[in-house]
Design an enzyme around this catalytic site. Structure first.
Site: not given
Ligand SMILES: Cc1cn([C@H]2C[C@H](O)[C@@H](COP(=O)(O)OP(=O)(O)OP(=O)(O)O)O2)c(=O)[nH]c1=O
Length: 201
Positions: A79
């Site tokens: 997360d």
């Molecule tokens: C800051 C940042 C975040 N992110 C993404 C990572 C995570 O996928 C998302 C944060 O949400 P999360 O809730 O961590 O993850 P998710 O809902 O995408 O997937 P799951 O819970 O099913 O594992 O933001 C990027 O891709 N690039 C970035 O620069």
């Protein structure tokens, strides 16, 4: 052949970025999305929040596994949150909120936290850890904020930007693990997997 490498990973995530990063490890894996509640107690620190939510995602998949399934696997949950001035930014609900988040992040630093939970699919043994990366964002004009928010790229991302996409153009520097910002600190994961008899290198 080293039998330890026959263990596989079950990635408890819907995130295509996490899937790509796990694929790069060249370990057999499958994706089993976990649909968990992502609310948390206000008293928790950022580290506690990401570790709690990562653990919850792994646990949800563990509980849902078919009892007769091959359990020679390690479940990985993760997360990511963005923290600015102690305020936790998750994923924006719409373009308006994305623009608000970007306005609050531009021209300064914030910290991205990612929690990682590894759980033995057979025994339920669990290990949870996290990484923090400081990100500096350039000062943006209101027109740039609106244009980036309208691109839609940040809508499913914590903090409303994607460092791996067009968002790269608004980040001036980072301190810490880049992959932690993308959503999975791979070097941490690999260290944790060793403890579960999965050797990547
Ligand atoms: C800051 C940042 C975040 N992110 C993404 C990572 C995570 O996928 C998302 C944060 O949400 P999360 O809730 O961590 O993850 P998710 O809902 O995408 O997937 P799951 O819970 O099913 O594992 O933001 C990027 O891709 N690039 C970035 O620069």
């Amino acid at each position: 052949m080293d039998t330890a490498n026959l263990r596989r990973i079950i990635l408890a995530s819907t995130s295509p970025r996490r899937r790509e990063l796990v694929a790069s490890l060249a370990i057999p894996f499958e994706v089993v999305p976990s649909h968990t509640e992502e609310s948390f107690e206000a008293s928790l620190s950022p580290e506690q929040i990401v570790m709690e939510l990562a653990g919850r995602k792994a646990e949800a998949v563990y509980r849902g596994l078919d009892p007769s399934a091959d359990r020679n696997a390690v479940i990985v949950g993760s997360d990511t949150i963005v923290v600015r001035d102690g305020e936790v930014l998750g994923k924006p609900k719409d373009t308006q909120e994305a623009a608000d988040m970007l306005r609050s992040l531009q021209g300064r630093e914030h910290v991205v936290y990612t929690g990682v939970a590894c759980m033995d699919a057979l025994t339920g043994r669990r290990h949870v850890d996290y990484r923090a990366t400081t990100v500096r964002m350039k000062a943006l004009t209101e027109a740039e904020i609106q244009a980036y928010a309208r691109s839609g790229e940040g809508l499913d991302k914590a903090g409303a930007y994607a460092i791996q996409g067009l968002g790269a153009t608004i980040v001036t520097g980072i301190e810490g693990c880049y992959f932690n910002v993308v959503g999975l600190p791979v070097s941490l994961l690999v260290d944790m997997l060793k403890d579960f008899d999965i050797q990547v290198l």
